[in-house]
Design a protein around this motif. Structure first.
Motif, PDB file in Angstrom:
ATOM      1  N   LEU A  74       9.418  71.582  61.021  1.00 20.91           N
ATOM      2  CA  LEU A  74      10.181  71.584  62.273  1.00 20.91           C
ATOM      3  C   LEU A  74      11.656  71.287  62.033  1.00 20.91           C
ATOM      4  N   ALA A  75      11.966  70.452  61.054  1.00 14.67           N
ATOM      5  CA  ALA A  75      13.368  70.174  60.745  1.00 14.67           C
ATOM      6  C   ALA A  75      14.057  71.445  60.260  1.00 14.67           C
ATOM      7  N   ASP A  76      13.371  72.227  59.444  1.00 15.97           N
ATOM      8  CA  ASP A  76      13.931  73.498  58.970  1.00 15.97           C
ATOM      9  C   ASP A  76      14.155  74.449  60.139  1.00 15.97           C
ATOM     10  N   TYR A  77      13.171  74.534  61.021  1.00 17.06           N
ATOM     11  CA  TYR A  77      13.268  75.430  62.173  1.00 17.06           C
ATOM     12  C   TYR A  77      14.410  75.014  63.099  1.00 17.06           C
ATOM     13  N   LEU A  78      14.475  73.728  63.431  1.00 20.95           N
ATOM     14  CA  LEU A  78      15.507  73.242  64.342  1.00 20.95           C
ATOM     15  C   LEU A  78      16.901  73.384  63.735  1.00 20.95           C
ATOM     16  N   SER A  79      17.007  73.183  62.436  1.00 17.45           N
ATOM     17  CA  SER A  79      18.302  73.359  61.761  1.00 17.45           C
ATOM     18  C   SER A  79      18.741  74.822  61.804  1.00 17.45           C
ATOM     19  N   PHE A  80      17.768  75.720  61.608  1.00 15.78           N
ATOM     20  CA  PHE A  80      18.106  77.140  61.684  1.00 15.78           C
ATOM     21  C   PHE A  80      18.620  77.495  63.074  1.00 15.78           C
ATOM     22  N   MET A  81      17.905  77.048  64.109  1.00 13.90           N
ATOM     23  CA  MET A  81      18.319  77.376  65.469  1.00 13.90           C
ATOM     24  C   MET A  81      19.698  76.804  65.790  1.00 13.90           C
ATOM     25  N   ALA A  82      20.022  75.627  65.252  1.00 13.32           N
ATOM     26  CA  ALA A  82      21.347  75.042  65.461  1.00 13.32           C
ATOM     27  C   ALA A  82      22.421  75.919  64.836  1.00 13.32           C
ATOM     28  N   GLY A  83      22.173  76.356  63.598  1.00 15.54           N
ATOM     29  CA  GLY A  83      23.142  77.228  62.935  1.00 15.54           C
ATOM     30  C   GLY A  83      23.220  78.595  63.574  1.00 15.54           C
ATOM     31  N   HIS A  84      22.063  79.094  64.011  1.00 17.19           N
ATOM     32  CA  HIS A  84      21.979  80.428  64.608  1.00 17.19           C
ATOM     33  C   HIS A  84      22.778  80.503  65.912  1.00 17.19           C
ATOM     34  N   HIS A  85      22.786  79.387  66.649  1.00 22.48           N
ATOM     35  CA  HIS A  85      23.477  79.363  67.939  1.00 22.48           C
ATOM     36  C   HIS A  85      24.812  78.619  67.889  1.00 22.48           C
ATOM     37  N   GLY A  86      25.208  78.186  66.710  1.00 22.85           N
ATOM     38  CA  GLY A  86      26.530  77.595  66.551  1.00 22.85           C
ATOM     39  C   GLY A  86      26.653  76.137  66.923  1.00 22.85           C
ATOM     40  N   GLY A  87      25.545  75.420  66.975  1.00 24.03           N
ATOM     41  CA  GLY A  87      25.639  74.002  67.279  1.00 24.03           C
ATOM     42  C   GLY A  87      24.279  73.406  67.561  1.00 24.03           C
ATOM     43  N   PRO A  88      24.176  72.072  67.552  1.00 26.26           N
ATOM     44  CA  PRO A  88      22.901  71.394  67.811  1.00 26.26           C
ATOM     45  C   PRO A  88      22.285  71.838  69.140  1.00 26.26           C
ATOM     46  N   GLN A  89      20.977  71.992  69.128  1.00 26.67           N
ATOM     47  CA  GLN A  89      20.269  72.489  70.313  1.00 26.67           C
ATOM     48  C   GLN A  89      19.511  71.346  70.988  1.00 26.67           C
ATOM     49  N   GLY A  90      19.858  71.082  72.246  1.00 29.50           N
ATOM     50  CA  GLY A  90      19.121  70.101  73.020  1.00 29.50           C
ATOM     51  C   GLY A  90      17.804  70.662  73.491  1.00 29.50           C
ATOM     52  N   ILE A 142      20.631  68.825  63.754  1.00 23.62           N
ATOM     53  CA  ILE A 142      19.639  68.702  64.815  1.00 23.62           C
ATOM     54  C   ILE A 142      20.144  67.694  65.839  1.00 23.62           C
ATOM     55  N   SER A 143      20.050  68.048  67.091  1.00 24.80           N
ATOM     56  CA  SER A 143      20.529  67.151  68.148  1.00 24.80           C
ATOM     57  C   SER A 143      19.673  65.888  68.213  1.00 24.80           C
ATOM     58  N   GLU A 144      20.255  64.842  68.752  1.00 22.03           N
ATOM     59  CA  GLU A 144      19.524  63.578  68.875  1.00 22.03           C
ATOM     60  C   GLU A 144      18.295  63.745  69.760  1.00 22.03           C
ATOM     61  N   ALA A 145      18.432  64.517  70.831  1.00 22.53           N
ATOM     62  CA  ALA A 145      17.300  64.728  71.740  1.00 22.53           C
ATOM     63  C   ALA A 145      16.159  65.459  71.035  1.00 22.53           C
ATOM     64  N   ALA A 146      16.497  66.481  70.245  1.00 20.92           N
ATOM     65  CA  ALA A 146      15.468  67.227  69.515  1.00 20.92           C
ATOM     66  C   ALA A 146      14.826  66.348  68.452  1.00 20.92           C
ATOM     67  N   ARG A 147      15.643  65.525  67.802  1.00 18.86           N
ATOM     68  CA  ARG A 147      15.132  64.627  66.775  1.00 18.86           C
ATOM     69  C   ARG A 147      14.164  63.612  67.392  1.00 18.86           C
ATOM     70  N   ASP A 148      14.528  63.064  68.531  1.00 18.76           N
ATOM     71  CA  ASP A 148      13.659  62.101  69.205  1.00 18.76           C
ATOM     72  C   ASP A 148      12.358  62.759  69.668  1.00 18.76           C
TER      73      ASP A 148
END
Length: 310
Positions: free
Chosen positions: A38-54, A5-11
């Motif tokens: 939300l952590a599960d969702y954001l982690s999925f989107m990061a993997g789905h798109h090949g990297g952390p999502q801002g 999860i990107s730092e921006a998404a985490r914040d």
């Protein structure tokens, strides 16, 4: 929380959770559940798109992305009810992002929640509820423990309290009056009438309990003097249930369901019952109309001459 999860998404997630805590009074358990979802969702989107999502990338989530996430959740064995809850958390987070950052979140908000059969509360019959209180109050062991358990169960049935609400009472609530001021979910306060049998049950327990009574301490105490746990009340209820031959659905929470259902059967209106239960939404209380209708149909099928003739 996942490093994907990107730092921006985490914040953003932590800021959103902080807002839920301060503005809505969300409980720690609710906040933890939202954080996990939300952590599960954001982690999925990061993997789905090949990297952390801002934040900007989160605003580009598509309907196809949402379907992929929901398919993965179901593929991992998540039930329809749990997925619906998880999707609700994601949508709430995205609504907040839309307000804060002006994101276009239509693909997320338009994702359809999976359908599931909403389970109805399973209240006890009036005589069974009374029998449970009697059985708990005459259980083996120290008389003060039996009186304590009977007092707690009587508050659940007589006042419609959640078990956590009953156990949150302190000696500062003594002496008991005609009502109780209860702090429920989300820190919301309500005043519930204290019926005479419930008041007498609590007073009987207080009169014989062996612990030192000082301001601020829990009203209901464990054998060693600490705060009484919900698990102990559940065990007492289970013993009474087995002694009476009642089904496993006869739990402490079923006493609260019984309170609501019996009030409705006696002519209570939904809005008043909603206030007594501390439900934020009337739709939550309306489930008891389905319970009452089901009970009436059972009586009809069992007793109506034309129904018997089928």
């Amino acid at each position: 929380m996942s490093l994907a999860i990107s730092e921006a998404a985490r914040d953003a997630l932590e800021e959103w959770l902080s807002g839920l805590k301060s503005l809505r009074g969300a409980s720690p358990a609710t906040l933890d559940a939202y954080r996990r979802d939300l952590a599960d969702y954001l982690s999925f989107m990061a993997g789905h798109h090949g990297g952390p999502q801002g934040i900007a990338a989160l605003g580009r989530v598509t309907t196809s992305d949402m379907r992929a996430w929901m398919a993965r959740e179901r593929g991992d064995g998540l039930g329809a009810r749990s997925l619906a809850r998880k999707l609700s958390a994601v949508k709430t987070f995205y609504r907040w992002l839309a307000q804060r950052d002006g994101l276009e979140v239509t693909p997320v908000l338009s994702a359809r929640s999976p359908k599931y059969q909403r389970s109805l509360p399973r209240p006890l019959a009036v005589d069974a509820a009374k029998s449970v209180i009697d059985a708990v109050g005459t259980a083996d062991g120290p008389p003060w423990v039996a009186a304590r358990d009977a007092a707690v169960i009587t508050l659940l049935y007589g006042c419609g309290l959640r078990i956590s609400e009953a156990l949150s009472l302190t000696v500062d609530d003594l002496p008991l009056g005609e009502s109780l001021r209860i702090t429920g979910k989300g820190g919301k306060e309500r005043v519930v009438p204290l019926i005479a049998p419930a008041r007498r049950a609590v007073e009987a327990y207080v009169a014989i309990q062996p612990h030192v009574v000082t301001p601020g301490v829990p009203l209901f105490r464990a054998v060693r003097g600490g705060a009484l746990s919900a698990r102990t009340v559940q065990k007492a209820m289970a013993q009474a249930r087995m002694a009476l031959g009642l089904p496993s659905s006869a739990t402490p929470h079923a006493m609260r369901h019984s309170f609501a259902t019996h009030l409705l059967s006696a002519g209570g209106d939904l809005r008043s019952i909603q206030d007594l239960l501390g439900h934020a939404s009337l739709s939550t209380t309306q489930v008891y109309t389905a319970v009452d209708t089901a009970r009436l149909m059972e009586v009809y099928e069992a007793s109506h001459p034309r129904a018997k003739a089928r």
